[in-house]
Design a protein around this motif. Sequence first.
Motif, PDB file in Angstrom:
ATOM      1  N   ILE A  24      85.878  47.875 -15.072  1.00  0.00           N
ATOM      2  CA  ILE A  24      86.226  49.430 -15.445  1.00  0.00           C
ATOM      3  C   ILE A  24      86.829  49.169 -16.830  1.00  0.00           C
ATOM      4  CG2 ILE A  24      87.679  51.212 -14.853  1.00  0.00           C
ATOM      5  CD1 ILE A  24      88.388  50.270 -12.148  1.00  0.00           C
ATOM      6  N   ARG A  25      85.938  49.832 -17.643  1.00  0.00           N
ATOM      7  CA  ARG A  25      86.430  49.792 -19.071  1.00  0.00           C
ATOM      8  C   ARG A  25      86.677  51.257 -19.445  1.00  0.00           C
ATOM      9  NH1 ARG A  25      85.406  46.152 -23.341  1.00  0.00           N
ATOM     10  NH2 ARG A  25      84.529  44.607 -21.401  1.00  0.00           N
ATOM     11  N   VAL A  26      87.757  51.630 -20.304  1.00  0.00           N
ATOM     12  CA  VAL A  26      88.198  52.576 -21.011  1.00  0.00           C
ATOM     13  C   VAL A  26      87.750  52.573 -22.391  1.00  0.00           C
ATOM     14  CG1 VAL A  26      89.792  54.150 -21.468  1.00  0.00           C
ATOM     15  CG2 VAL A  26      90.186  53.173 -19.330  1.00  0.00           C
ATOM     16  N   LEU A  27      86.678  53.538 -22.842  1.00  0.00           N
ATOM     17  CA  LEU A  27      86.352  53.378 -24.058  1.00  0.00           C
ATOM     18  C   LEU A  27      86.772  54.775 -25.028  1.00  0.00           C
ATOM     19  CD1 LEU A  27      82.826  52.749 -23.158  1.00  0.00           C
ATOM     20  CD2 LEU A  27      84.299  50.787 -23.837  1.00  0.00           C
ATOM     21  N   ASN A  28      86.473  54.435 -26.245  1.00  0.00           N
ATOM     22  CA  ASN A  28      86.801  55.693 -27.268  1.00  0.00           C
ATOM     23  C   ASN A  28      88.289  56.357 -27.103  1.00  0.00           C
ATOM     24  OD1 ASN A  28      83.953  55.649 -28.027  1.00  0.00           O
ATOM     25  ND2 ASN A  28      83.470  56.738 -26.076  1.00  0.00           N
ATOM     26  N   LEU A  33      85.055  56.527 -19.601  1.00  0.00           N
ATOM     27  CA  LEU A  33      85.202  55.333 -18.781  1.00  0.00           C
ATOM     28  C   LEU A  33      83.830  54.926 -18.288  1.00  0.00           C
ATOM     29  CD1 LEU A  33      87.112  54.084 -16.820  1.00  0.00           C
ATOM     30  CD2 LEU A  33      86.230  55.661 -15.049  1.00  0.00           C
ATOM     31  N   ARG A  34      83.759  53.734 -18.535  1.00  0.00           N
ATOM     32  CA  ARG A  34      82.507  52.980 -18.211  1.00  0.00           C
ATOM     33  C   ARG A  34      82.888  52.021 -16.833  1.00  0.00           C
ATOM     34  NH1 ARG A  34      79.676  50.344 -22.894  1.00  0.00           N
ATOM     35  NH2 ARG A  34      78.379  52.210 -22.772  1.00  0.00           N
ATOM     36  N   LEU A  35      81.796  52.078 -15.882  1.00  0.00           N
ATOM     37  CA  LEU A  35      82.066  51.225 -14.724  1.00  0.00           C
ATOM     38  C   LEU A  35      80.793  50.292 -14.666  1.00  0.00           C
ATOM     39  CD1 LEU A  35      82.827  54.096 -12.243  1.00  0.00           C
ATOM     40  CD2 LEU A  35      84.248  52.424 -13.229  1.00  0.00           C
ATOM     41  N   ASN A  36      81.036  49.213 -14.868  1.00  0.00           N
ATOM     42  CA  ASN A  36      79.823  48.250 -14.651  1.00  0.00           C
ATOM     43  C   ASN A  36      79.634  47.667 -13.021  1.00  0.00           C
ATOM     44  OD1 ASN A  36      79.315  48.069 -17.245  1.00  0.00           O
ATOM     45  ND2 ASN A  36      80.911  46.936 -17.624  1.00  0.00           N
TER      46      ASN A  36
END
Length: 131
Positions: A24-28, A33-36
């Motif tokens: 789980i990556r929080v961006l900007n 939110l990006r989920l891989n």
Amino acid sequence: MKQTDAASLPGRADVLSAEQPLEIRVLNEGGSLRLNWADGTSSDFSAPFLRENSQSAGSKKLRLMGLATPAPENIAITNIKPIGSYAINIVFSDGYDRGIYPWIYLRELEDAAAPSSPTPRLSAADFLKSN
């Protein structure tokens, strides 16, 4: 949060289910939110989109009454908390922290999150169909 902030889920990749993201990556600075996922795909969601599509009882009630649940465009994700192994709780910059986002629900939101798609609005009939 900075773009480099990331949280990996506890556990080993070989025991994760297909429904659970590997990362789980929080961006900007909290704007998205990006989920891989374990299947190699990723899902990107804007913070306003997630806030508008909260599954909290209050948000569902408003949508059932035919009312929109718009979020400010500048809303940001300030924290993410794991809810067991099936979901996350997202805390937003407006203080809202009542939405639980199960992995299955986030997978369902992938198509609706595409920029060309309007934000889905539920009607009372939509809710009743699922019960």
